[in-house]
Design an enzyme around this catalytic site. Structure first.
Site, PDB file in Angstrom:
ATOM      1  N   VAL A 111       3.057   3.944   0.648  1.00 11.90           N
ATOM      2  CA  VAL A 111       2.617   5.192   0.005  1.00 11.90           C
ATOM      3  C   VAL A 111       2.861   5.131  -1.501  1.00 11.90           C
ATOM      4  O   VAL A 111       2.768   6.137  -2.186  1.00 11.90           O
ATOM      5  CB  VAL A 111       3.382   6.387   0.613  1.00 11.90           C
ATOM      6  CG1 VAL A 111       3.026   6.570   2.079  1.00 11.90           C
ATOM      7  CG2 VAL A 111       4.889   6.257   0.427  1.00 11.90           C
ATOM      8  N   ASP A 112       3.158   3.922  -2.015  1.00 15.34           N
ATOM      9  CA  ASP A 112       3.592   3.776  -3.423  1.00 15.34           C
ATOM     10  C   ASP A 112       2.444   3.601  -4.418  1.00 15.34           C
ATOM     11  O   ASP A 112       2.669   3.645  -5.629  1.00 15.34           O
ATOM     12  CB  ASP A 112       4.579   2.606  -3.543  1.00 15.34           C
ATOM     13  CG  ASP A 112       3.995   1.267  -3.071  1.00 15.34           C
ATOM     14  OD1 ASP A 112       4.786   0.414  -2.595  1.00 15.34           O
ATOM     15  OD2 ASP A 112       2.763   1.090  -3.159  1.00 15.34           O
ATOM     16  N   HIS A 127      -0.842   5.576   5.725  1.00 19.71           N
ATOM     17  CA  HIS A 127       0.220   6.590   5.761  1.00 19.71           C
ATOM     18  C   HIS A 127       0.209   7.496   4.533  1.00 19.71           C
ATOM     19  O   HIS A 127       1.206   8.140   4.202  1.00 19.71           O
ATOM     20  CB  HIS A 127       1.591   5.912   5.937  1.00 19.71           C
ATOM     21  CG  HIS A 127       1.697   5.170   7.231  1.00 19.71           C
ATOM     22  ND1 HIS A 127       2.622   4.182   7.454  1.00 19.71           N
ATOM     23  CD2 HIS A 127       0.964   5.246   8.369  1.00 19.71           C
ATOM     24  CE1 HIS A 127       2.464   3.691   8.679  1.00 19.71           C
ATOM     25  NE2 HIS A 127       1.473   4.318   9.257  1.00 19.71           N
ATOM     26  N   ASN A 222       6.588 -13.360   5.432  1.00 17.00           N
ATOM     27  CA  ASN A 222       7.790 -12.546   5.540  1.00 17.00           C
ATOM     28  C   ASN A 222       9.020 -13.454   5.515  1.00 17.00           C
ATOM     29  O   ASN A 222       8.993 -14.509   6.152  1.00 17.00           O
ATOM     30  CB  ASN A 222       7.763 -11.761   6.869  1.00 17.00           C
ATOM     31  CG  ASN A 222       8.758 -10.621   6.909  1.00 17.00           C
ATOM     32  OD1 ASN A 222       9.907 -10.779   6.530  1.00 17.00           O
ATOM     33  ND2 ASN A 222       8.310  -9.471   7.373  1.00 17.00           N
TER      34      ASN A 222
END
Ligand code: BV8
Ligand code: ZN
Length: 248
Positions: A111-112, A127, A222
């Protein structure tokens, strides 16, 4: 001390698939923003993040119902942290990729807004975004980029009702059509990258599963293993900001 991956770590298989893919999907999580200084959630789990409340409690529909001002305090704090942060080489590599393929779909749980900050267009924000507010009554949206909203609950400029952060909280449905569009692209892509997510939160984590089931080559980036690692065709262990620029 984790070895920094070198160009050679990228398999010839991935290189050739990257070179000739037409339809590519990328799913990102908090890990892609870690090198920008954005704190990760570590599996959204039980760790207390705000005033003794675990992340999936303060960021839940229940807390919004019970205590809207508390939810605003939490997202005012998040915006305050993010305001000083910049996209990193992982965001920049993904932004470059959008013009390389016939069809490119970037799906993020973040959400940044850092993907857009790096130049990515049409990002599917599954989101939502901390940079927007939405009216609880008429659904009108307003940007919080230039507002220094710090206190209380903002009122809707359309109908005067209370507004809420335009993010998807736990127990809430995703934005209409967002997941469906992502799932549709995942079903028809040849190459799917999963970057910086612990793959615990659903339905976001099902996107790579859909791509895999449809025959795509799935690559995880990752530093740690995740529940998705064993369904991936290739796992690149390391930091997104160091690895993605090696791919292209
Ligand atoms: C819903 C916005 C329908 C707010 C977020 C099926 C099974 C089980 C549970 C469920 C299910 N379906 C639904 C649920 C419930 C729930 C859920 O999934 N719960 C989990 C905890 C089990 N899902 C929902 O509620 C969703 N809504 O399903 O609606 C519905 C409705 C009613 C009832 C039932 C169903 C809505 C979920 C969205 C919630 N909002 N964010 C805010 O930000 O505050 S979720 C939020 O947490 C993020 O958006 C993200 O999705 C998640 C955190 O995960 P990550 O981003 O992956 O971050 P994390 O820190 O966990 O991991 C970081 C990773 O990066 C690590 O692996 C680390 O190793 C790696 N890393 C670190 N550094 C780097 C790196 N990688 C690369 N480079 C580096 N440098
Ligand atoms: Zn309104």
């Amino acid at each position: 001390m984790q070895a920094v991956l070198t160009r050679s770590a990228i398999s010839d298989e991935l290189r050739s698939r990257f070179a000739c893919a037409k339809n590519v999907v990328v799913l990102t999580g908090a890990g892609v923003s870690a090198e920008s200084g954005v704190p990760t959630f570590r599996g959204g789990g039980q760790t207390a993040v705000w005033k003794g409340m675990p992340f999936d409690v303060i960021s839940s529909a229940g807390t919004l119902e019970r205590d809207l001002p508390a939810v605003w305090e939490w997202f005012n704090y998040r915006r305050g942290v993010l305001r000083t942060l910049r996209p990193n080489p992982a965001h920049e590599a993904i932004a470059r990729w959008q013009d390389r393929f016939e069809s490119f779909t970037l799906v993020t749980q973040n959400v940044d807004g850092l993907h857009a900050g790096a130049g990515s267009r049409n990002v599917i924000e599954l989101h939502g975004s901390v940079w927007r507010a939405r009216c609880l009554t008429c659904n009108a949206r307003t940007s919080l980029r230039d507002s220094d909203h710090q206190e209380g609950v903002p009122s809707c400029f359309e109908c005067g009702s209370s507004m809420r952060p335009d993010v998807v909280l736990f127990g809430e449905m995703l934005p209409p059509g967002a997941f469906e569009r992502a799932a549709m692209e995942a079903e028809s892509c040849e190459l799917c990258f999963v970057v910086g997510t612990s793959a615990v939160v659903y339905p976001a984590a099902s996107i790579p599963e859909i791509a895999r089931a449809a025959g795509a080559y799935v690559v995880e980036v990752n530093p740690e293993p995740t529940p998705l690692s064993n369904i991936c065709d290739e796992v690149l262990v390391g930091k997104a900001g160091e690895i993605l620029p090696l791919i292209g």
